[in-house]
Design a protein around this motif. Structure first.
Motif, PDB file in Angstrom:
ATOM      1  N   LEU A  58       0.828  -1.210   0.000  1.00 16.27           N
ATOM      2  CA  LEU A  58       0.000   0.000   0.000  1.00 16.27           C
ATOM      3  C   LEU A  58       0.863   1.260   0.000  1.00 16.27           C
ATOM      4  CD1 LEU A  58      -2.818  -0.915   2.568  1.00 16.27           C
ATOM      5  CD2 LEU A  58      -2.887  -1.082   0.075  1.00 16.27           C
ATOM      6  N   ARG A  59       0.354   2.278  -0.664  1.00 18.49           N
ATOM      7  CA  ARG A  59       1.054   3.564  -0.746  1.00 18.49           C
ATOM      8  C   ARG A  59       0.048   4.694  -0.551  1.00 18.49           C
ATOM      9  NH1 ARG A  59       4.586   0.616  -0.303  1.00 18.49           N
ATOM     10  NH2 ARG A  59       6.385   0.156  -1.619  1.00 18.49           N
ATOM     11  N   GLY A  60       0.550   5.894  -0.267  1.00 19.76           N
ATOM     12  CA  GLY A  60      -0.272   7.097  -0.239  1.00 19.76           C
ATOM     13  C   GLY A  60      -1.424   7.022   0.744  1.00 19.76           C
ATOM     14  N   GLN A  61      -2.615   7.473   0.289  1.00 23.54           N
ATOM     15  CA  GLN A  61      -3.783   7.520   1.167  1.00 23.54           C
ATOM     16  C   GLN A  61      -4.181   6.128   1.657  1.00 23.54           C
ATOM     17  OE1 GLN A  61      -5.187   9.810   2.695  1.00 23.54           O
ATOM     18  NE2 GLN A  61      -7.262   9.160   3.236  1.00 23.54           N
ATOM     19  N   ASP A  62      -4.044   5.112   0.804  1.00 24.46           N
ATOM     20  CA  ASP A  62      -4.374   3.748   1.225  1.00 24.46           C
ATOM     21  C   ASP A  62      -3.499   3.313   2.399  1.00 24.46           C
ATOM     22  OD1 ASP A  62      -6.370   3.430  -0.642  1.00 24.46           O
ATOM     23  OD2 ASP A  62      -5.070   2.493  -2.136  1.00 24.46           O
ATOM     24  N   LEU A  63      -2.223   3.690   2.355  1.00 24.49           N
ATOM     25  CA  LEU A  63      -1.309   3.347   3.444  1.00 24.49           C
ATOM     26  C   LEU A  63      -1.668   4.124   4.709  1.00 24.49           C
ATOM     27  CD1 LEU A  63       1.160   1.957   4.617  1.00 24.49           C
ATOM     28  CD2 LEU A  63       2.601   3.705   3.538  1.00 24.49           C
ATOM     29  N   ARG A  64      -2.022   5.395   4.565  1.00 24.47           N
ATOM     30  CA  ARG A  64      -2.420   6.195   5.739  1.00 24.47           C
ATOM     31  C   ARG A  64      -3.648   5.589   6.410  1.00 24.47           C
ATOM     32  NH1 ARG A  64      -0.487  10.319   2.479  1.00 24.47           N
ATOM     33  NH2 ARG A  64      -2.510  10.754   1.521  1.00 24.47           N
ATOM     34  N   LEU A  65      -4.610   5.156   5.601  1.00 28.36           N
ATOM     35  CA  LEU A  65      -5.816   4.549   6.172  1.00 28.36           C
ATOM     36  C   LEU A  65      -5.508   3.212   6.831  1.00 28.36           C
ATOM     37  CD1 LEU A  65      -8.473   5.426   3.448  1.00 28.36           C
ATOM     38  CD2 LEU A  65      -8.335   6.323   5.783  1.00 28.36           C
ATOM     39  N   TRP A  66      -4.586   2.432   6.247  1.00 29.01           N
ATOM     40  CA  TRP A  66      -4.209   1.171   6.883  1.00 29.01           C
ATOM     41  C   TRP A  66      -3.550   1.422   8.241  1.00 29.01           C
ATOM     42  CZ3 TRP A  66      -5.037  -3.498   7.942  1.00 29.01           C
ATOM     43  CH2 TRP A  66      -4.052  -4.289   8.564  1.00 29.01           C
ATOM     44  N   ARG A  67      -2.686   2.429   8.301  1.00 29.60           N
ATOM     45  CA  ARG A  67      -2.031   2.734   9.585  1.00 29.60           C
ATOM     46  C   ARG A  67      -3.044   3.188  10.625  1.00 29.60           C
ATOM     47  NH1 ARG A  67       3.187   5.620   6.877  1.00 29.60           N
ATOM     48  NH2 ARG A  67       4.486   3.755   6.690  1.00 29.60           N
ATOM     49  N   ALA A  68      -4.143   3.809  10.173  1.00 27.43           N
ATOM     50  CA  ALA A  68      -5.208   4.162  11.107  1.00 27.43           C
ATOM     51  C   ALA A  68      -5.919   2.899  11.596  1.00 27.43           C
ATOM     52  CB  ALA A  68      -6.204   5.113  10.441  1.00 27.43           C
ATOM     53  N   ARG A  69      -6.181   1.957  10.685  1.00 28.79           N
ATOM     54  CA  ARG A  69      -6.915   0.734  11.054  1.00 28.79           C
ATOM     55  C   ARG A  69      -6.056  -0.212  11.891  1.00 28.79           C
ATOM     56  NH1 ARG A  69      -9.701   3.935  10.154  1.00 28.79           N
ATOM     57  NH2 ARG A  69     -11.083   4.295   8.401  1.00 28.79           N
ATOM     58  N   ALA A  70      -4.738  -0.175  11.677  1.00 29.74           N
ATOM     59  CA  ALA A  70      -3.809  -0.999  12.459  1.00 29.74           C
ATOM     60  C   ALA A  70      -3.064  -0.062  13.406  1.00 29.74           C
ATOM     61  CB  ALA A  70      -2.838  -1.733  11.528  1.00 29.74           C
ATOM     62  N   ALA A  71      -3.761   0.379  14.455  1.00 35.34           N
ATOM     63  CA  ALA A  71      -3.266   1.468  15.302  1.00 35.34           C
ATOM     64  C   ALA A  71      -2.126   0.995  16.204  1.00 35.34           C
ATOM     65  CB  ALA A  71      -4.407   2.012  16.156  1.00 35.34           C
ATOM     66  N   MET A  72      -1.058   1.783  16.255  1.00 38.74           N
ATOM     67  CA  MET A  72       0.104   1.472  17.091  1.00 38.74           C
ATOM     68  C   MET A  72       0.007   2.206  18.433  1.00 38.74           C
ATOM     69  SD  MET A  72       2.606  -0.545  15.721  1.00 38.74           S
ATOM     70  CE  MET A  72       4.111  -0.074  16.563  1.00 38.74           C
ATOM     71  N   ILE A  73       0.384   1.504  19.489  1.00 40.20           N
ATOM     72  CA  ILE A  73       0.564   2.104  20.820  1.00 40.20           C
ATOM     73  C   ILE A  73       2.007   1.823  21.217  1.00 40.20           C
ATOM     74  CG2 ILE A  73      -0.127   2.014  23.237  1.00 40.20           C
ATOM     75  CD1 ILE A  73      -2.901   1.056  22.206  1.00 40.20           C
ATOM     76  N   PHE A  74       2.741   2.873  21.565  1.00 42.44           N
ATOM     77  CA  PHE A  74       4.182   2.754  21.767  1.00 42.44           C
ATOM     78  C   PHE A  74       4.551   2.779  23.246  1.00 42.44           C
ATOM     79  CE2 PHE A  74       3.440   4.731  17.649  1.00 42.44           C
ATOM     80  CZ  PHE A  74       4.268   4.016  16.807  1.00 42.44           C
ATOM     81  N   GLN A  75       5.734   2.288  23.530  1.00 40.71           N
ATOM     82  CA  GLN A  75       6.253   2.287  24.902  1.00 40.71           C
ATOM     83  C   GLN A  75       6.356   3.702  25.460  1.00 40.71           C
ATOM     84  OE1 GLN A  75       9.856   0.012  25.306  1.00 40.71           O
ATOM     85  NE2 GLN A  75      10.563   1.198  27.035  1.00 40.71           N
ATOM     86  N   GLN A  76       6.802   4.635  24.620  1.00 39.78           N
ATOM     87  CA  GLN A  76       7.040   6.008  25.101  1.00 39.78           C
ATOM     88  C   GLN A  76       5.882   6.962  24.803  1.00 39.78           C
ATOM     89  OE1 GLN A  76       9.355   6.602  27.118  1.00 39.78           O
ATOM     90  NE2 GLN A  76      10.497   4.700  26.864  1.00 39.78           N
TER      91      GLN A  76
END
Length: 274
Positions: free
Chosen positions: A68-86
Motif C-alpha cells: 500500500l502507498r499514499g492515502q491507502d497506506l495512511r488509512l491502513w495505519r489508522a486501522r492498524a493502530a500502534m501504541i508505543f512504549q514512550q
C-alpha cells in the motif's frame, strides 16, 4: 483475519525477522513474547508498515497491505493502530488535541493542516477519554500527566482511529505495577467490549499469561512457540529467555501437566495455521 505469510525483515546482513507465518482471527488477544532483540517490535512495525518487509506478505481480510502507498497506506495505519512504549504524545499540546490527532487520516488535507476539528471528531475524542476515565484531563497539557495517564491518552487516540487492530509495542514497559494493570485492563476492555484484535509485545510472561488468549514466542527473529498460555511451561520459558527466564516468569505457578507439556517448537516446526 490477519495473515502473516513468510514475513522477513533484514537490516544489511542482520535478519531481524525471519520467515514468520501466523494466522490471527478477529477478536483475538495475542501476546508476543521473547527477549529484547527477538524481533517483536520489528514484526509489529511491519504489520503497521512503519517498517517495510524485505520478504513475505501481510494480508488483512484477504487484502494485501504489503504494497500500500499514499492515502491507502495512511488509512491502513489508522486501522492498524500502534501504541508505543514512550506514548508518542505531543507534550506541549492538550490531551484532547493529542487524541484528535488520531482522526487526521480521515480528514481532507486542508482541514488536517489547519487542525479544524469537526464537532463529531471532538465528541468522539471526548467519548474515548471518558471510556478510560480521563475526560477530566482533556484541557491539560499532555506532559503534565503521569505515565499511566499518558498511555491511556495514547490508547484513546488509537481508538478514535476506528481501528480493526491494535498493535501495542511494550505498552507498559515504563509503568509502575498499578499503572501497568490500568493500561492492560484498558487493552483487555477494548478487546472484549469492541471485539478489536490486539497484538501486544510483552516482556513479562505473567502479564502475558494473565491477559492473552494466545502467545507467540519469538527468538532470533523466528516464531519458536505458538500456543495457549497454559502450554507456556518453565522449559518453554527457558528456551525463549535463557538465563532471564526466572526474571520474567514466576516459576512457582503450576505449569501445564508434565508429560503432555509441549516443548518449545524448533523454528521450522512452528505452526503457521495454513
Amino acid at each position: 483475519m490477519l495473515v502473516i505469510d513468510g514475513l522477513t525483515c533484514q537490516f544489511g546482513s542482520k535478519t531481524a525477522v525471519s520467515d514468520v507465518n501466523l494466522e490471527i482471527g478477529q477478536g483475538a488477544f495475542i501476546g508476543v513474547i521473547g527477549r529484547s532483540g527477538a524481533g517483536k517490535s520489528t514484526l509489529l512495525r511491519m504489520i503497521n508498515r512503519l517498517q517495510d518487509p524485505t520478504g513475505g506478505r501481510i494480508l488483512f481480510e484477504g487484502r494485501d497491505v504489503t504494497g500500500l502507498r499514499g492515502q491507502d497506506l495512511r488509512l491502513w495505519r489508522a486501522r492498524a493502530a500502534m501504541i508505543f512504549q514512550q506514548f508518542n504524545l505531543v507534550g506541549r499540546l492538550d490531551v484532547l488535541t493529542n487524541v484528535l490527532m488520531g482522526r487526521l487520516a480521515e480528514m481532507p488535507a486542508w482541514r488536517a493542516l489547519t487542525k479544524s476539528w469537526s464537532a463529531d471528531d471532538k465528541a468522539m475524542a471526548l467519548s474515548a477519554l471518558e471510556q478510560f476515565d480521563i475526560a477530566n484531563l482533556a484541557a491539560q497539557r499532555a506532559d503534565s500527566l503521569s505515565g499511566g495517564q499518558q498511555q491511556r491518552v495514547a490508547i484513546a487516540r488509537a481508538m478514535v482511529q476506528a481501528p480493526r487492530l491494535i498493535l501495542a509495542d511494550e505498552p507498559i514497559a515504563s509503568l509502575d505495577p498499578r499503572n501497568t494493570k490500568v493500561v492492560m485492563d484498558a487493552l483487555l476492555r477494548i478487546n472484549k467490549h469492541f471485539g478489536i484484535t490486539v497484538l501486544c509485545n510483552l516482556h513479562s510472561l505473567e502479564l502475558a499469561r494473565t491477559y492473552c488468549d494466545r502467545l507467540v514466542g519469538m527468538a532470533g527473529g523466528k516464531v519458536v512457540f505458538d500456543g495457549v498460555p497454559s502450554q507456556l511451561t518453565p522449559a518453554v520459558a527457558h528456551d525463549l529467555y535463557g538465563l532471564e527466564a526466572g526474571e520474567v516468569m514466576d516459576l512457582e505457578i503450576p505449569a501445564a501437566s508434565g508429560a503432555h507439556a509441549p516443548a518449545a517448537l524448533p523454528a521450522t516446526a512452528a505452526p503457521s495455521h495454513h
